[in-house]
Design an enzyme around this catalytic site. Sequence first.
Site, PDB file in Angstrom:
ATOM      1  CG  ASP A 125     -19.581  25.340 -21.654  1.00  0.00           C
ATOM      2  OD1 ASP A 125     -19.553  25.554 -20.907  1.00  0.00           O
ATOM      3  OD2 ASP A 125     -19.615  24.269 -22.313  1.00  0.00           O
ATOM      4  NE  ARG A 135     -32.878   4.463 -16.294  1.00  0.00           N
ATOM      5  CZ  ARG A 135     -34.237   4.410 -17.019  1.00  0.00           C
ATOM      6  NH1 ARG A 135     -34.456   5.871 -18.164  1.00  0.00           N
ATOM      7  NH2 ARG A 135     -35.337   3.376 -17.552  1.00  0.00           N
ATOM      8  CE  LYS A 175     -14.083  21.260 -16.140  1.00  0.00           C
ATOM      9  NZ  LYS A 175     -13.200  20.018 -16.609  1.00  0.00           N
ATOM     10  CE1 TYR A 219     -12.067  20.252 -23.107  1.00  0.00           C
ATOM     11  CE2 TYR A 219     -14.250  19.548 -23.186  1.00  0.00           C
ATOM     12  CZ  TYR A 219     -13.331  19.339 -22.800  1.00  0.00           C
ATOM     13  OH  TYR A 219     -12.803  18.399 -21.743  1.00  0.00           O
TER      14      TYR A 219
HETATM   15  C1  LIG Z   1     -15.974  24.494 -21.520  1.00  0.00           C
HETATM   16  C2  LIG Z   1     -15.906  23.527 -20.925  1.00  0.00           C
HETATM   17  N1  LIG Z   1     -17.267  22.713 -21.509  1.00  0.00           N
HETATM   18  C3  LIG Z   1     -16.644  21.024 -21.156  1.00  0.00           C
HETATM   19  C4  LIG Z   1     -16.407  20.381 -20.866  1.00  0.00           C
HETATM   20  C5  LIG Z   1     -16.669  19.033 -20.301  1.00  0.00           C
HETATM   21  O1  LIG Z   1     -16.824  18.743 -18.897  1.00  0.00           O
HETATM   22  P1  LIG Z   1     -16.911  17.351 -18.701  1.00  0.00           P
HETATM   23  O2  LIG Z   1     -15.110  16.600 -18.432  1.00  0.00           O
HETATM   24  O3  LIG Z   1     -16.885  17.444 -17.164  1.00  0.00           O
HETATM   25  O4  LIG Z   1     -17.567  16.384 -19.226  1.00  0.00           O
HETATM   26  C6  LIG Z   1     -15.777  20.975 -20.074  1.00  0.00           C
HETATM   27  C7  LIG Z   1     -14.259  20.156 -19.851  1.00  0.00           C
HETATM   28  O5  LIG Z   1     -13.053  20.425 -19.583  1.00  0.00           O
HETATM   29  C8  LIG Z   1     -14.851  22.526 -20.825  1.00  0.00           C
HETATM   30  O6  LIG Z   1     -14.119  23.006 -20.022  1.00  0.00           O
END
Ligand SMILES: Cc1ncc(COP(=O)(O)O)c(C=O)c1O
Length: 411
Positions: A199, A73, A224, A127
């Site tokens: 992000d 962990r 992604k 998001y």
């Molecule tokens: C821009 C963005 N940030 C964060 C996330 C969250 O990622 P996760 O689904 O891996 O938790 C997503 C998910 O689609 C996203 O499109």
Amino acid sequence: MKRPNNRNWTLETLLVHGHEREREEGGSRKGVPTVQPIYTSTTYLHYNAETLDQAFDDSMSGEEGKMAFVYARQGNPNAYALETVLAQAEGGVGAIAFGSGMAAIHAALLTAGLVAGSKILAAKDLYGATTSLLRQAFVPLGVEVVTHDLYGPNADDIIRAEQPDVVYVETLSNPLVKVIDLDVISAAAREVGAVSVVDSTFTTPFLVRPIEHGFDLVVHSATKYLGGHGDSTAGVVISAKRSLQDQLRNYAIILGAMLSPFESHLIKRGLQTLALRMERHCGNALKVAQFLREHEAVAKVHYPGLPDHPQHELATTLLGEGRYGGLLSFELKGQSREAVFRFMDRLRLFLPATTLGDAWSLVSYPTMSSHRNLPEAERRAIGITEGCVRLSVGIEDVGDIIGDLERALEG
Ligand SMILES: Cc1ncc(COP(=O)(O)O)c(C=O)c1O
């Protein structure tokens, strides 16, 4: 034999070779695997109590060449290898890999210093789950959450007026692919003493490295483009400063949101082809955008690679000529849910799955998926219409991709 210092490598080379492979001094008769084994062990043995004691300290340091492992962990060799490559790829001092993009965002927000009484200024069209995290987890704890359109020309004035403790943006917005001016945002955040977090899921270090533009923390959903094969869920945070990295590691350990060795292996394997995939995603998306813009069934295309996109110039400066990402959205004439459903059901190559950045092309309907929980008025305020469709353009043959769209748009 010592390998050359991989900090001098270009991004493309770094992503292929990953972290330094250990070769034993003097040569080993048994040989060393070229691919790092997957370490499933939850605990690590050390030579004696003295070295175990030292290992506890080293496991917290995270420093290359010093890092030790005691309990999974707190870190495992596979996650650490992934973190090392991504920290170098983004130009940060360190990184931590998490079990999902949302776990990474949660840890980044805590690391940025969100506590009761503090204030975060976030872009309005984040998001959906990130907005929910802020509203449902941080607001009840006493954090003030303010959202504004930070993609406009007066983002720096908004930051100065709001005086937040943390500024949070995304490099490209979802689904309208607006482009954030990283330099303007980070400079204004620094001016008011705010920690800046971005992000960069849609851009990846192949298109832009936000730390070079003054950002403090960079987050990714590695689910992604970084993984790229639709088979692993992960997130990562990269820190620009040692103090932030130490705080981040501490939160990762106590939150227990570490990425597993197997998922770490998959994401790191995906990174080897990231540059190739991104080049192809960008090239294909530009051709798809050009095709859709000319189609009679399409009212509008949102893609920063098109010269008439309001931020085309900014996108070219920030990301580079021809490097506008693999994501775009467009609006069907008539703007009806029925027309969108009919279009989606006629597609054969595009998968109607709610993700992006996979090798294959994906279609989604923001009103039904990513922005489902947003009240209609808020959706409209952002500019998401009933006819808005999002495409994550894959790396297939672009003729096949366009052929699929052409057939689905007929009638
Ligand atoms: C821009 C963005 N940030 C964060 C996330 C969250 O990622 P996760 O689904 O891996 O938790 C997503 C998910 O689609 C996203 O499109």
